[in-house]
Motif scaffolding. Structure first.
Motif, PDB file in Angstrom:
ATOM      1  N   GLU A   1      -4.282   6.244  -2.212  1.00  0.00           N
ATOM      2  CA  GLU A   1      -3.472   5.033  -2.062  1.00  0.00           C
ATOM      3  C   GLU A   1      -3.352   4.296  -3.378  1.00  0.00           C
ATOM      4  O   GLU A   1      -4.291   4.244  -4.165  1.00  0.00           O
ATOM      5  CB  GLU A   1      -4.109   4.100  -1.028  1.00  0.00           C
ATOM      6  CG  GLU A   1      -4.024   4.618   0.378  1.00  0.00           C
ATOM      7  CD  GLU A   1      -4.617   3.654   1.389  1.00  0.00           C
ATOM      8  OE1 GLU A   1      -5.294   2.673   0.987  1.00  0.00           O
ATOM      9  OE2 GLU A   1      -4.418   3.884   2.599  1.00  0.00           O
ATOM     10  N   LEU A   2      -2.183   3.710  -3.587  1.00  0.00           N
ATOM     11  CA  LEU A   2      -1.919   2.866  -4.743  1.00  0.00           C
ATOM     12  C   LEU A   2      -1.592   1.476  -4.211  1.00  0.00           C
ATOM     13  O   LEU A   2      -0.746   1.343  -3.319  1.00  0.00           O
ATOM     14  CB  LEU A   2      -0.732   3.418  -5.543  1.00  0.00           C
ATOM     15  CG  LEU A   2      -0.163   2.535  -6.653  1.00  0.00           C
ATOM     16  CD1 LEU A   2      -1.194   2.323  -7.759  1.00  0.00           C
ATOM     17  CD2 LEU A   2       1.111   3.158  -7.213  1.00  0.00           C
ATOM     18  N   LEU A   3      -2.282   0.470  -4.708  1.00  0.00           N
ATOM     19  CA  LEU A   3      -2.035  -0.904  -4.287  1.00  0.00           C
ATOM     20  C   LEU A   3      -1.182  -1.591  -5.347  1.00  0.00           C
ATOM     21  O   LEU A   3      -1.597  -1.726  -6.495  1.00  0.00           O
ATOM     22  CB  LEU A   3      -3.359  -1.654  -4.100  1.00  0.00           C
ATOM     23  CG  LEU A   3      -4.325  -1.048  -3.084  1.00  0.00           C
ATOM     24  CD1 LEU A   3      -5.619  -1.852  -3.028  1.00  0.00           C
ATOM     25  CD2 LEU A   3      -3.697  -0.961  -1.715  1.00  0.00           C
ATOM     26  N   LEU A   4       0.015  -2.014  -4.943  1.00  0.00           N
ATOM     27  CA  LEU A   4       0.946  -2.655  -5.871  1.00  0.00           C
ATOM     28  C   LEU A   4       1.160  -4.108  -5.470  1.00  0.00           C
ATOM     29  O   LEU A   4       1.598  -4.377  -4.345  1.00  0.00           O
ATOM     30  CB  LEU A   4       2.300  -1.942  -5.848  1.00  0.00           C
ATOM     31  CG  LEU A   4       2.362  -0.550  -6.433  1.00  0.00           C
ATOM     32  CD1 LEU A   4       3.720   0.075  -6.162  1.00  0.00           C
ATOM     33  CD2 LEU A   4       2.103  -0.604  -7.926  1.00  0.00           C
ATOM     34  N   PRO A   5       0.860  -5.034  -6.368  1.00  0.00           N
ATOM     35  CA  PRO A   5       1.143  -6.435  -6.043  1.00  0.00           C
ATOM     36  C   PRO A   5       2.655  -6.655  -5.952  1.00  0.00           C
ATOM     37  O   PRO A   5       3.422  -6.114  -6.749  1.00  0.00           O
ATOM     38  CB  PRO A   5       0.537  -7.211  -7.216  1.00  0.00           C
ATOM     39  CG  PRO A   5       0.430  -6.226  -8.333  1.00  0.00           C
ATOM     40  CD  PRO A   5       0.299  -4.872  -7.712  1.00  0.00           C
ATOM     41  N   ALA A   6       3.073  -7.422  -4.956  1.00  0.00           N
ATOM     42  CA  ALA A   6       4.501  -7.687  -4.755  1.00  0.00           C
ATOM     43  C   ALA A   6       4.945  -8.810  -5.685  1.00  0.00           C
ATOM     44  O   ALA A   6       5.221  -9.924  -5.271  1.00  0.00           O
ATOM     45  CB  ALA A   6       4.781  -8.039  -3.301  1.00  0.00           C
ATOM     46  N   ILE A   7       5.001  -8.487  -6.964  1.00  0.00           N
ATOM     47  CA  ILE A   7       5.425  -9.435  -7.991  1.00  0.00           C
ATOM     48  C   ILE A   7       6.552  -8.790  -8.793  1.00  0.00           C
ATOM     49  O   ILE A   7       6.687  -7.562  -8.811  1.00  0.00           O
ATOM     50  CB  ILE A   7       4.254  -9.839  -8.920  1.00  0.00           C
ATOM     51  CG1 ILE A   7       3.623  -8.614  -9.585  1.00  0.00           C
ATOM     52  CG2 ILE A   7       3.199 -10.636  -8.149  1.00  0.00           C
ATOM     53  CD1 ILE A   7       2.559  -8.924 -10.621  1.00  0.00           C
TER      54      ILE A   7
ATOM     55  N   ASP B   1      -0.564  -1.056 -16.140  1.00  0.00           N
ATOM     56  CA  ASP B   1      -1.682  -0.295 -16.704  1.00  0.00           C
ATOM     57  C   ASP B   1      -2.944  -0.525 -15.891  1.00  0.00           C
ATOM     58  O   ASP B   1      -3.289  -1.653 -15.538  1.00  0.00           O
ATOM     59  CB  ASP B   1      -1.934  -0.742 -18.160  1.00  0.00           C
ATOM     60  CG  ASP B   1      -0.814  -0.308 -19.091  1.00  0.00           C
ATOM     61  OD1 ASP B   1      -0.071   0.618 -18.725  1.00  0.00           O
ATOM     62  OD2 ASP B   1      -0.678  -0.906 -20.184  1.00  0.00           O
ATOM     63  N   GLY B   2      -3.619   0.579 -15.584  1.00  0.00           N
ATOM     64  CA  GLY B   2      -4.891   0.495 -14.875  1.00  0.00           C
ATOM     65  C   GLY B   2      -4.793   0.622 -13.376  1.00  0.00           C
ATOM     66  O   GLY B   2      -5.790   0.941 -12.718  1.00  0.00           O
ATOM     67  N   LEU B   3      -3.626   0.412 -12.790  1.00  0.00           N
ATOM     68  CA  LEU B   3      -3.519   0.489 -11.322  1.00  0.00           C
ATOM     69  C   LEU B   3      -3.708   1.900 -10.789  1.00  0.00           C
ATOM     70  O   LEU B   3      -4.257   2.090  -9.710  1.00  0.00           O
ATOM     71  CB  LEU B   3      -2.166  -0.062 -10.849  1.00  0.00           C
ATOM     72  CG  LEU B   3      -1.997  -1.574 -10.891  1.00  0.00           C
ATOM     73  CD1 LEU B   3      -0.616  -1.970 -10.370  1.00  0.00           C
ATOM     74  CD2 LEU B   3      -3.073  -2.270 -10.086  1.00  0.00           C
ATOM     75  N   MET B   4      -3.263   2.900 -11.526  1.00  0.00           N
ATOM     76  CA  MET B   4      -3.429   4.291 -11.084  1.00  0.00           C
ATOM     77  C   MET B   4      -4.868   4.782 -11.262  1.00  0.00           C
ATOM     78  O   MET B   4      -5.262   5.770 -10.660  1.00  0.00           O
ATOM     79  CB  MET B   4      -2.490   5.218 -11.840  1.00  0.00           C
ATOM     80  CG  MET B   4      -1.063   5.120 -11.393  1.00  0.00           C
ATOM     81  SD  MET B   4      -0.832   5.677  -9.730  1.00  0.00           S
ATOM     82  CE  MET B   4       0.429   6.883  -9.962  1.00  0.00           C
TER      83      MET B   4
ATOM     84  N   VAL C   1       0.867  -1.174   0.000  1.00  0.00           N
ATOM     85  CA  VAL C   1       0.000   0.000   0.000  1.00  0.00           C
ATOM     86  C   VAL C   1       0.903   1.223   0.000  1.00  0.00           C
ATOM     87  O   VAL C   1       1.651   1.461   0.953  1.00  0.00           O
ATOM     88  CB  VAL C   1      -0.925   0.015   1.240  1.00  0.00           C
ATOM     89  CG1 VAL C   1      -1.834   1.241   1.216  1.00  0.00           C
ATOM     90  CG2 VAL C   1      -1.745  -1.265   1.320  1.00  0.00           C
ATOM     91  N   VAL C   2       0.840   1.979  -1.097  1.00  0.00           N
ATOM     92  CA  VAL C   2       1.670   3.175  -1.249  1.00  0.00           C
ATOM     93  C   VAL C   2       0.778   4.398  -1.082  1.00  0.00           C
ATOM     94  O   VAL C   2      -0.217   4.555  -1.788  1.00  0.00           O
ATOM     95  CB  VAL C   2       2.354   3.205  -2.641  1.00  0.00           C
ATOM     96  CG1 VAL C   2       3.174   4.477  -2.806  1.00  0.00           C
ATOM     97  CG2 VAL C   2       3.218   1.966  -2.834  1.00  0.00           C
ATOM     98  N   GLU C   3       1.146   5.247  -0.112  1.00  0.00           N
ATOM     99  CA  GLU C   3       0.420   6.505   0.061  1.00  0.00           C
ATOM    100  C   GLU C   3       1.017   7.512  -0.907  1.00  0.00           C
ATOM    101  O   GLU C   3       2.201   7.869  -0.808  1.00  0.00           O
ATOM    102  CB  GLU C   3       0.532   7.006   1.497  1.00  0.00           C
ATOM    103  CG  GLU C   3      -0.312   8.236   1.730  1.00  0.00           C
ATOM    104  CD  GLU C   3      -0.366   8.633   3.198  1.00  0.00           C
ATOM    105  OE1 GLU C   3      -1.153   9.534   3.504  1.00  0.00           O
ATOM    106  OE2 GLU C   3       0.370   8.058   4.016  1.00  0.00           O
ATOM    107  N   LEU C   4       0.189   7.923  -1.873  1.00  0.00           N
ATOM    108  CA  LEU C   4       0.642   8.858  -2.903  1.00  0.00           C
ATOM    109  C   LEU C   4       0.749  10.266  -2.340  1.00  0.00           C
ATOM    110  O   LEU C   4       0.160  10.573  -1.293  1.00  0.00           O
ATOM    111  CB  LEU C   4      -0.314   8.816  -4.095  1.00  0.00           C
ATOM    112  CG  LEU C   4      -0.461   7.456  -4.793  1.00  0.00           C
ATOM    113  CD1 LEU C   4      -1.535   7.510  -5.857  1.00  0.00           C
ATOM    114  CD2 LEU C   4       0.867   7.009  -5.375  1.00  0.00           C
ATOM    115  N   LYS C   5       1.456  11.128  -3.039  1.00  0.00           N
ATOM    116  CA  LYS C   5       1.651  12.509  -2.592  1.00  0.00           C
ATOM    117  C   LYS C   5       0.326  13.266  -2.484  1.00  0.00           C
ATOM    118  O   LYS C   5       0.214  14.187  -1.682  1.00  0.00           O
ATOM    119  CB  LYS C   5       2.613  13.230  -3.532  1.00  0.00           C
ATOM    120  CG  LYS C   5       4.025  12.659  -3.449  1.00  0.00           C
ATOM    121  CD  LYS C   5       4.995  13.499  -4.234  1.00  0.00           C
ATOM    122  CE  LYS C   5       6.374  12.920  -4.174  1.00  0.00           C
ATOM    123  NZ  LYS C   5       7.129  13.316  -3.027  1.00  0.00           N
ATOM    124  N   ASN C   6      -0.681  12.861  -3.271  1.00  0.00           N
ATOM    125  CA  ASN C   6      -1.981  13.537  -3.222  1.00  0.00           C
ATOM    126  C   ASN C   6      -2.897  12.962  -2.137  1.00  0.00           C
ATOM    127  O   ASN C   6      -4.065  13.313  -2.039  1.00  0.00           O
ATOM    128  CB  ASN C   6      -2.674  13.490  -4.585  1.00  0.00           C
ATOM    129  CG  ASN C   6      -3.005  12.077  -5.030  1.00  0.00           C
ATOM    130  OD1 ASN C   6      -2.876  11.112  -4.271  1.00  0.00           O
ATOM    131  ND2 ASN C   6      -3.436  11.942  -6.281  1.00  0.00           N
TER     132      ASN C   6
END
Length: 169
Positions: free
Chosen positions: A138-144, A164-167, A130-135
């Motif tokens: 949250e951005l969820l990134l799979p650990a792959i 593509d599509g995650l943002m 879970v990445v807290e964006l500057k704005n």
């Protein structure tokens, strides 16, 4: 990096002979069988020698040497059990302790600073960062491997490729 790692949280006493129920916060609760000592976290940390380990459902039941009564352990509820890094399990390549990932700055493969790792969700298939964006979002990134390109704990940075599509979520 944290020098102490949490392996469990005492939830309650168990019986009257000084045993405690522990909710394990480690991937493998069976590792308690190999631990000789843990540290009870608090204002004054207390080193405890493990005398006996039992398992019941999703809990670990621990008995500590020298603590033989419920009165000795009843004030330990909701306290963390910690170990030192040298007691930790050996990690494989591209494996990290969650506590080491929290707070890493995250940049994409084009050099754009995205934000900071705020949490790690442990799912069945793979972890999700879970990445807290500057704005503030949250951005969820799979650990792959396709997403997480590089983790540099010494520099406190993670380089990622945003699929593509995650943002858009």
């Amino acid at each position: 990096m944290e020098q102490m790692l949490r392996v469990g949280v005492i939830t309650s006493t168990h019986g009257v002979r000084g045993e405690v129920k522990v909710f394990p916060t480690t991937d493998d609760a069976k590792r308690f069988k190999n631990l000789k000592q843990v540290i009870l976290d608090g204002k004054e940390p207390l080193e405890l020698s493990i005398e006996q380990v039992k398992f019941f459902k999703n809990m670990v039941i621990l008995k500590f040497r020298g603590y033989d009564s419920i009165n000795d352990v009843e004030n330990w509820r909701q306290r963390d059990l910690m170990i030192t890094r040298d007691q930790a399990v050996e990690l494989k390549e591209n494996e990290y302790f969650i506590t080491d990932l929290i707070g890493l700055s995250v940049a994409d493969d084009k050099g754009l600073e995205l934000g900071t790792v705020k949490d790690v969700l442990v799912t069945g298939a793979n972890d999700v960062y879970v990445v807290e964006l500057k704005n503030g979002k949250e951005l969820l990134l799979p650990a792959i491997g396709d997403c997480i390109l590089e983790v540099n704990l010494e520099q406190g940075r993670m380089k990622v490729h945003v699929l593509d599509g995650l943002m858009d979520l």
